[in-house]
Every structure is written in C-alpha cells, then in structure tokens.
Design an enzyme around this catalytic site. Structure first.
Site, PDB file in Angstrom:
ATOM      1  N   LEU A 401      -3.018  14.993  -1.133  1.00 22.39           N
ATOM      2  CA  LEU A 401      -2.385  16.548  -1.410  1.00 22.39           C
ATOM      3  C   LEU A 401      -3.539  17.185  -1.112  1.00 22.39           C
ATOM      4  O   LEU A 401      -4.504  16.987  -2.032  1.00 22.39           O
ATOM      5  CB  LEU A 401      -1.804  16.730  -2.829  1.00 22.39           C
ATOM      6  CG  LEU A 401      -0.379  15.940  -3.167  1.00 22.39           C
ATOM      7  CD1 LEU A 401      -0.121  15.921  -4.535  1.00 22.39           C
ATOM      8  CD2 LEU A 401       0.579  16.121  -2.184  1.00 22.39           C
ATOM      9  N   ASP A 402      -3.401  18.543  -0.740  1.00 25.45           N
ATOM     10  CA  ASP A 402      -4.502  19.592  -0.861  1.00 25.45           C
ATOM     11  C   ASP A 402      -4.777  19.816  -2.158  1.00 25.45           C
ATOM     12  O   ASP A 402      -4.082  19.775  -3.228  1.00 25.45           O
ATOM     13  CB  ASP A 402      -3.854  20.979  -0.242  1.00 25.45           C
ATOM     14  CG  ASP A 402      -3.667  20.910   1.325  1.00 25.45           C
ATOM     15  OD1 ASP A 402      -4.113  19.717   1.832  1.00 25.45           O
ATOM     16  OD2 ASP A 402      -3.020  21.681   1.883  1.00 25.45           O
ATOM     17  N   GLN A 403      -6.121  20.258  -2.504  1.00 29.94           N
ATOM     18  CA  GLN A 403      -6.600  20.448  -3.628  1.00 29.94           C
ATOM     19  C   GLN A 403      -5.801  21.494  -4.364  1.00 29.94           C
ATOM     20  O   GLN A 403      -5.540  21.505  -5.550  1.00 29.94           O
ATOM     21  CB  GLN A 403      -8.071  21.094  -3.568  1.00 29.94           C
ATOM     22  CG  GLN A 403      -8.852  21.429  -5.034  1.00 29.94           C
ATOM     23  CD  GLN A 403     -10.200  21.920  -4.779  1.00 29.94           C
ATOM     24  OE1 GLN A 403     -10.745  21.915  -3.539  1.00 29.94           O
ATOM     25  NE2 GLN A 403     -10.680  21.915  -5.723  1.00 29.94           N
ATOM     26  N   ALA A 404      -5.138  22.574  -3.593  1.00 30.32           N
ATOM     27  CA  ALA A 404      -4.412  23.642  -4.344  1.00 30.32           C
ATOM     28  C   ALA A 404      -2.951  23.136  -4.574  1.00 30.32           C
ATOM     29  O   ALA A 404      -2.264  23.915  -5.078  1.00 30.32           O
ATOM     30  CB  ALA A 404      -4.263  24.820  -3.281  1.00 30.32           C
ATOM     31  N   THR A 405      -2.421  22.101  -4.064  1.00 33.52           N
ATOM     32  CA  THR A 405      -1.064  21.561  -4.044  1.00 33.52           C
ATOM     33  C   THR A 405      -1.094  20.621  -5.335  1.00 33.52           C
ATOM     34  O   THR A 405      -1.885  19.732  -5.783  1.00 33.52           O
ATOM     35  CB  THR A 405      -0.495  21.034  -2.971  1.00 33.52           C
ATOM     36  OG1 THR A 405      -0.860  21.768  -1.937  1.00 33.52           O
ATOM     37  CG2 THR A 405       0.782  20.509  -3.066  1.00 33.52           C
TER      38      THR A 405
END
Length: 576
Positions: A401-405
């Site tokens: 997952l993206d770091q921000a997700t």
C-alpha cells in the site's frame, strides 16, 4: 587500499541478513566513519568529469587489517577502506584501485556478448514497433470519429424530437390519406438518418480497420519478441549464476545458483552480484579481512528516487537476498557490537489475522509497507513485524500500500505461502475494496474507469494517463454517501497499478474529483486539473475531514488461504 586509524564509530543503519544454513542473523552497520570515507570518495568523483555523466551506486567498506611484520608496517589497530562501483564503469568491469568484480563472469563473456547483441536487436525492433506512425494516426482518427459521432448523435436526437412533435401535430390536424402521406414523409426522413449513420460507420471502418490490423500485427510481433527477450535473459542469467562464485566469512564458497537454492527459491534477478556490497564483502572475505562498516551512495544524474550524494541501504531485489550468505561467519563480537534494536510497539499496527502461513495487519497511514532506500526510511510494517514476530525474518510482502494509504495489508510467513499468494494477486483473483473521500459531488452513482497508466518521467513518482504506452488500469466505483460537498466512494480496483485509484479519481477523464488530502494529484498539482471540478478544502467542515492525510483506505480484501484453500475476507474499519 586506504588505511585509517581505529576509533569509536556510531551507526545509523544496519545491513542485515539471515544465514540460510544456520538461521542466525548477521548485521553490518553503516557508521559515521564509513560515511566520512564515502564523502571522501564523493569528493574524488566530483573532480572526475567521467563520473558526472553516468549515474550509479558506489560503496566503501571499512575492514580491520591484520597486523603484519614489515611491508607497510600495518598493525592490529589499523582500519582499511575498500571501494567499489556497481555494474560497469564506462563499459569496463575493472579499474585500478577499485575492488574487482565477482569472479566467474569471464567464463561466459562470449555468450554474454552474443546474448546482449541479440537483446539489443530485439530492443531496437520493439522501439520501432512501439513508435509506428500508424499508432498516432489511429489514435487521432479515432478521436476525430468519436467527436463526429457525438455531433451526429446529437443531430439525430434533435431530429427525432422534432419528428415526434410533428407527428403529434399532424395526428391532431390531419386524417386519412393526407395524414398517411405526411407520416410517410417523416418516416422517409428517419430512414435517411439511419442511412447517414450506416455510411458514417462504414467510412469509420474503412479508415480504421487497416490501421488497426497493422497495429494488431505489430502488437503480436512485440509479444513474440518479448517472450524471446525473456527466454534469452533467463538463459543468460542461469549461465551467469552458475559461474559467479561468492565467498563469505565462514569460508564457504558457493555459486549464485547454489545460494539461490538456499536463499531465494523464486529466483534471483539478473545483475545479482554486480552491486557494490557483494563485491566488497566477497573481496574482504577472500583476503581474511574483518568488515567493520559499509556505506553505499548514488552518484550522478538522478534516477527515480535516487539522488546524487544520498546514502541508501541494501537494494531489496539484488543484494538483500544474498546478504545472509555473504555476512555469515562474522564474529559474535562484531554482530553484537551494534546497539540493540528496540522491539517495536505494535499497538499502532493492529494484527487482523495471523496463522503459520500469513499475517494480515491494518496499516496506518504514514507508515511504509516495506523499508525504503533511504537510511531514514527504514521503519515499515515489514521491519516492525520482522522484529516482533517469531521467525520474523521469513516474512515476505505479498503486495504493498502507498505510504499515505491505510488499511488491509497481507504478508506471507513462508516461501510457499508467498508463491501462492503472489500468484493470486498476479492472476487478479484477489478482490479488494477501498473507501475514499472525494472533493465534490459526483453525478454518477456507480461506473467503470478504464485509463491506462504509465510513470511520468518528468515528475516521479507521479503516474500519468497514457493511452499509447500505458498499462491497462481498470477500476469500478460506487457512491456510498454525500455530505457537505464531499462524496464517499467505494473503489474496486481490477488491476493493481501504482497510484491507480488516485489518478482515476483525479483525472478529468476519470471522476474529476481528487481524493481529499492527495498531495500528488490534488488541486494545483496537475496542469490537466486546472479546469477540473474541485473543492476548496478551506470551505469543508474540518470536523468532518482532516485534509492532512490521504483519505484512501483499503477496507476489505478477499483471497484463498495458501494452505487450507478456503476463502478468507479481511476487513479494517475506516478511520475517517
């Protein structure tokens, strides 16, 4: 080899690997002294014009030099500095004063040259087929025909409405033969519109079909060439892995193929053994020198997220899989000389499910899925679980997952589980549901987004819509709720491209409504978004949404258990 005086040396990063035979963890720090030596090498490279135009990794290894009698008069307390570069230096594998490459490559030099020549010819042909002028012509004609079809449909729709009104009027004012004649005339006009549409479709087919046939034939040839390229690369890789031989500090000497059988059953990529760390560690082990610290950095034009003069840890693909073998045999004193790593607190990393084959967590926003390349980007779900769980070093990420997700993230606990789960993701047999908050009110309540994506070379790590070269990217969506200018949406991705949901939400040809808190694709971050229907986050009720985080959450994931072969669904509560 440069010699430095021994001195206390704090560290900020550790190279780490598990010995495939004993299971013991070995570490090697990146210390202040190693970074100082690396900085000296940077100064040397800065003064060398040949080093400026070619971006690559460089490394230095501090080693303890045994005491000698005579010669250079080195004593037990002296520290030597070895230096290496990754791959080739301007086409050359070896330079005076630098650590030589791993032995064995010379045995396949002729085969390598022949294979590289074949691969170059294939690459040239692929570039030609990919740049066929028919592709641009087809895309332009298709866009023109689409525009013409829309205008034609609009004219025909208007005429139908006018004829319907005329029929009502004629029916009310005429009767008998006069009415029949008038209605027949209207039917004749309708048949004329249908004939016009048939003629348009015929003209479109005659214009597009030859181009489509040429493109289809080119695509088929490209697929064949790519299969040939893959086969050639795999064969060359197998031959090179069979002759590349590495030595570790326990005195073991194995080929890469033998190490692969122990460490990485799924295969080692091409180029394994050509990086700085393997060269340096192998050379030190061959000479019986004790490694003390290692530092690697990028020098030259930027490449992706690699910036000149920045330090990086072991690359995940080529170095990390063989570090356990290379570091095996280091003294216990060296292994314990680094400060102990604090056991992480998992209170902010909820475990949703765990058994002997996999572990599923609810990843918080802001935490990496796996360690990054920068020394200050090592904290991640993977690194925390590797320390916290029994046999944590066997953990392997199945997806990211993206770091921000935030949301559901799956990791495998065995190599067999990793293989089975990875196949499910690759074959798109995993069902995923994301939930997001979008700025603005969507007019559609559900739908399908099909926008192919490719990396934006001018603005990494951004992705862009690329109908010519992009990879297929499909997402279905469903509106869940509206609230004060915000739309809550469920996303069901059918492919797993980087930033897929974020681009599909923000792009004018997608939903034209960026995910709230998206610093990459939100308002003001894309010229294509200048006329998009966006929402001013300053006007949103701050009690409803915190715009400091990306409001995208992996809410649910369904897969088949790698051992029991039963379906499992994992859910993580939406935090916004």
């Amino acid at each position: 080899m440069t010699v430095l005086p021994a001195q206390p040396d704090p560290w900020d990063y550790r190279y780490e690997g598990r010995c495939p035979r004993t299971g013991k963890i070995y570490t090697l720090p990146r210390t202040a002294l190693a970074k100082a030596a690396a900085q000296g090498l940077m100064d040397t490279l800065a003064a060398d014009p040949q080093a400026l135009g070619e971006g690559k990794m460089y490394g230095v290894l501090l080693v303890r030099v045994p005491g000698q009698t005579g010669g250079e008069g080195q004593s037990e307390g002296q520290v030597g500095v070895l230096k290496a570069f990754s791959g080739l230096w301007r086409g050359q594998a070896q330079r005076p004063g630098w650590v030589p490459p791993i032995p064995g490559r010379e045995h396949v030099a002729l085969l390598e040259a022949q294979t590289l020549d074949q691969l170059h010819r294939i690459k040239t042909r692929l570039q030609h087929l990919n740049a066929l002028p028919e592709r641009g012509t087809y895309a332009q004609l298709r866009a023109d025909f689409d525009q013409q079809r829309q205008a034609l449909n609009q004219r025909h729709r208007q005429r139908r409405e006018e004829r319907a009104q005329q029929r009502q009027h004629l029916t009310a004012t005429l009767s008998g033969k006069a009415l029949a004649t008038a209605l027949a005339n209207l039917d004749q006009v309708s048949r004329g519109d249908k004939a016009e549409l048939r003629h348009f479709k015929q003209n479109q087919a005659e214009s597009l079909h030859p181009l489509a046939a040429t493109i289809q034939a080119a695509d088929a040839e490209m697929q064949t060439l790519k299969r040939q390229r893959r086969a050639l690369s795999q064969q060359l890789q197998a031959n090179m892995h069979a002759v590349y031989r590495l030595t570790n500090f326990a005195g073991d000497s194995l080929t890469l193929a033998q190490i692969q059988a122990l460490e990485q059953p799924s295969g080692l990529p091409t180029g394994t053994g050509d990086c700085c760390a393997p060269k340096l560690l192998h050379y030190a082990a061959q000479h019986g020198w004790q490694p003390l610290a290692l530092a690697e950095f990028w020098w030259g034009p930027p490449l992706g997220d690699r910036q000149s003069g920045h330090f990086y840890g072991a690359c995940e693909e080529r170095c990390q899989p063989i570090l356990g073998f290379l570091l095996a045999g280091l003294s216990a004193g060296l292994e314990s000389s680094a400060s102990p790593q604090k056991r992480p607190d998992l209170d902010d990393l909820p475990i949703l499910y765990m058994d002997d084959w996999l572990v599923v967590v609810d990843k918080p926003a802001g935490l990496l899925s796996v360690p990054g390349r920068y020394g200050n980007r090592q904290d991640s779900v993977l690194s925390r679980l590797q320390v916290a769980l029994p046999n944590g070093r066997d953990l392997r990420p199945v997806h990211r997952l993206d770091q921000a997700t935030s949301g559901v993230l799956v990791l495998a606990r065995t190599a067999d589980s990793h293989r089975h789960l990875s196949q499910q993701f690759a074959q798109r047999r995993v069902h995923k549901v994301y939930e997001a908050l979008l700025g603005g009110r969507l007019t559609q309540t559900s739908g399908w987004i099909d926008l192919p994506l490719s990396p934006d070379p001018q603005n990494p790590p951004r992705q862009r819509v690329d109908r010519l070269h992009g990879k297929p990217s499909q997402t279905s969506f469903e509106v869940l709720a509206y609230d004060q200018g915000i739309t809550r949406v469920a996303f069901m991705p059918h492919t797993g491209r980087t930033h897929q949901l974020r681009v599909h939400a923000a792009h004018p040809q997608g939903l034209n409504a960026p995910i709230l808190g998206d610093a990459l694709y939100g308002p003001g971050h894309d010229a294509q978004q200048a006329d998009a229907q966006t929402v001013n986050t300053q006007t949103i009720n701050t009690q409803i949404v915190n715009t400091q985080r990306l409001h995208l959450h992996a809410k649910a994931l369904t897969l088949i258990h790698p051992h029991h072969q039963t379906p499992l669904t994992f859910t993580a509560p939406v935090p916004f």
